[in-house]
Design a protein around this motif. Structure first.
Motif, PDB file in Angstrom:
ATOM      1  N   SER A 257      20.909  -2.801   8.845  1.00 16.53           N
ATOM      2  CA  SER A 257      21.150  -4.205   8.505  1.00 16.53           C
ATOM      3  C   SER A 257      21.697  -4.349   7.087  1.00 16.53           C
ATOM      4  O   SER A 257      22.235  -5.386   6.727  1.00 16.53           O
ATOM      5  CB  SER A 257      19.865  -5.027   8.672  1.00 16.53           C
ATOM      6  N   ARG A 258      21.566  -3.286   6.286  1.00 16.02           N
ATOM      7  CA  ARG A 258      22.071  -3.291   4.903  1.00 16.02           C
ATOM      8  C   ARG A 258      23.217  -2.297   4.701  1.00 16.02           C
ATOM      9  O   ARG A 258      23.594  -2.010   3.573  1.00 16.02           O
ATOM     10  CB  ARG A 258      20.929  -2.942   3.942  1.00 16.02           C
ATOM     11  N   SER A 259      23.771  -1.764   5.775  1.00 19.16           N
ATOM     12  CA  SER A 259      24.778  -0.702   5.660  1.00 19.16           C
ATOM     13  C   SER A 259      26.014  -1.126   4.870  1.00 19.16           C
ATOM     14  O   SER A 259      26.659  -0.295   4.232  1.00 19.16           O
ATOM     15  CB  SER A 259      25.187  -0.196   7.044  1.00 19.16           C
ATOM     16  N   ASN A 260      26.329  -2.422   4.874  1.00 18.92           N
ATOM     17  CA  ASN A 260      27.499  -2.899   4.124  1.00 18.92           C
ATOM     18  C   ASN A 260      27.324  -2.742   2.615  1.00 18.92           C
ATOM     19  O   ASN A 260      28.284  -2.810   1.863  1.00 18.92           O
ATOM     20  CB  ASN A 260      27.796  -4.353   4.474  1.00 18.92           C
ATOM     21  N   GLU A 261      26.096  -2.488   2.152  1.00 17.53           N
ATOM     22  CA  GLU A 261      25.834  -2.301   0.721  1.00 17.53           C
ATOM     23  C   GLU A 261      26.115  -0.871   0.257  1.00 17.53           C
ATOM     24  O   GLU A 261      26.172  -0.612  -0.942  1.00 17.53           O
ATOM     25  CB  GLU A 261      24.360  -2.600   0.408  1.00 17.53           C
ATOM     26  N   ILE A 262      26.264   0.059   1.201  1.00 20.18           N
ATOM     27  CA  ILE A 262      26.399   1.477   0.857  1.00 20.18           C
ATOM     28  C   ILE A 262      27.875   1.833   0.687  1.00 20.18           C
ATOM     29  O   ILE A 262      28.661   1.721   1.624  1.00 20.18           O
ATOM     30  CB  ILE A 262      25.751   2.370   1.947  1.00 20.18           C
ATOM     31  N   LEU A 263      28.229   2.272  -0.524  1.00 21.77           N
ATOM     32  CA  LEU A 263      29.609   2.661  -0.814  1.00 21.77           C
ATOM     33  C   LEU A 263      29.922   4.026  -0.198  1.00 21.77           C
ATOM     34  O   LEU A 263      29.068   4.898  -0.155  1.00 21.77           O
ATOM     35  CB  LEU A 263      29.830   2.723  -2.328  1.00 21.77           C
ATOM     36  N   ASN A 264      31.161   4.206   0.246  1.00 23.00           N
ATOM     37  CA  ASN A 264      31.666   5.473   0.802  1.00 23.00           C
ATOM     38  C   ASN A 264      30.911   5.932   2.044  1.00 23.00           C
ATOM     39  O   ASN A 264      30.868   7.120   2.351  1.00 23.00           O
ATOM     40  CB  ASN A 264      31.627   6.596  -0.246  1.00 23.00           C
ATOM     41  N   ALA A 265      30.295   4.998   2.759  1.00 21.06           N
ATOM     42  CA  ALA A 265      29.498   5.366   3.937  1.00 21.06           C
ATOM     43  C   ALA A 265      30.390   5.708   5.129  1.00 21.06           C
ATOM     44  O   ALA A 265      31.440   5.106   5.324  1.00 21.06           O
ATOM     45  CB  ALA A 265      28.559   4.237   4.308  1.00 21.06           C
ATOM     46  N   THR A 266      29.926   6.683   5.904  1.00 16.41           N
ATOM     47  CA  THR A 266      30.534   6.966   7.199  1.00 16.41           C
ATOM     48  C   THR A 266      29.714   6.190   8.230  1.00 16.41           C
ATOM     49  O   THR A 266      28.753   5.496   7.880  1.00 16.41           O
ATOM     50  CB  THR A 266      30.477   8.469   7.529  1.00 16.41           C
ATOM     51  N   GLU A 267      30.038   6.347   9.484  1.00 18.35           N
ATOM     52  CA  GLU A 267      29.246   5.689  10.523  1.00 18.35           C
ATOM     53  C   GLU A 267      28.152   6.606  11.060  1.00 18.35           C
ATOM     54  O   GLU A 267      27.427   6.235  11.979  1.00 18.35           O
ATOM     55  CB  GLU A 267      30.157   5.223  11.657  1.00 18.35           C
TER      56      GLU A 267
END
Length: 147
Positions: free
Chosen positions: A37-47
């Motif tokens: 639910s907070r994944s949009n806050e993580i920079l350079n994230a993959t799926e």
């Protein structure tokens, strides 16, 4: 469902949880939902979702900690509030299969490593990565071993 030895590095940003080992099966997915639910806050994230588990070191070791996170492409200097950046690089025995066979996969990789004389690294995290597909989510398990 082949088992092999690999050397692999993981970079992730995630949330830390802890509790009784026997309750990880319920706790980890709940913390993972919170993370997603907070994944949009993580920079350079993959799926790719990932979990790190403290290994159970013996019968009297009943509580442990774990992390749920997303793999990131490169080192992250700015980590969202309440999250941690973790890098781990180790030698592993690995297996991949359907999530519904998680317990069986863990037993297979453990037995395979013991049969071949590999010694577990109880100071390193057991790693699981999760891979959705059309039929059923797959999990790849990385059991840390001594070099």
């Amino acid at each position: 469902m082949s088992i092999k030895k690999v050397s692999k590095e993981f970079k992730l940003v995630g949330l830390k949880g802890s509790g009784e080992f026997v309750t990880f099966g319920n706790e980890v997915p709940l913390l993972a939902k919170q993370l997603l639910s907070r994944s949009n806050e993580i920079l350079n994230a993959t799926e790719t979702e990932i979990a790190l588990f403290e290994p159970k070191k013996g019968e009297n070791h009943s509580r442990g900690h774990y992390y749920v996170g997303l793999i990131v492409n490169k080192k992250v200097n700015k980590v969202p509030t309440g999250m941690e950046y973790i890098e781990t690089n180790n030698n592993y025995i690995t297996i991949r299969g359907n999530m519904s066979n998680l317990r069986e996969l863990h037993l297979k990789v453990l037995n395979w490593s013991e049969e071949r004389g590999y010694e577990r690294d109880l100071d390193s995290y057991i790693v699981e990565t999760y891979h959705p597909n059309e039929v059923e989510e797959e999990v790849q398990i990385y059991l840390p071993i001594q070099a």
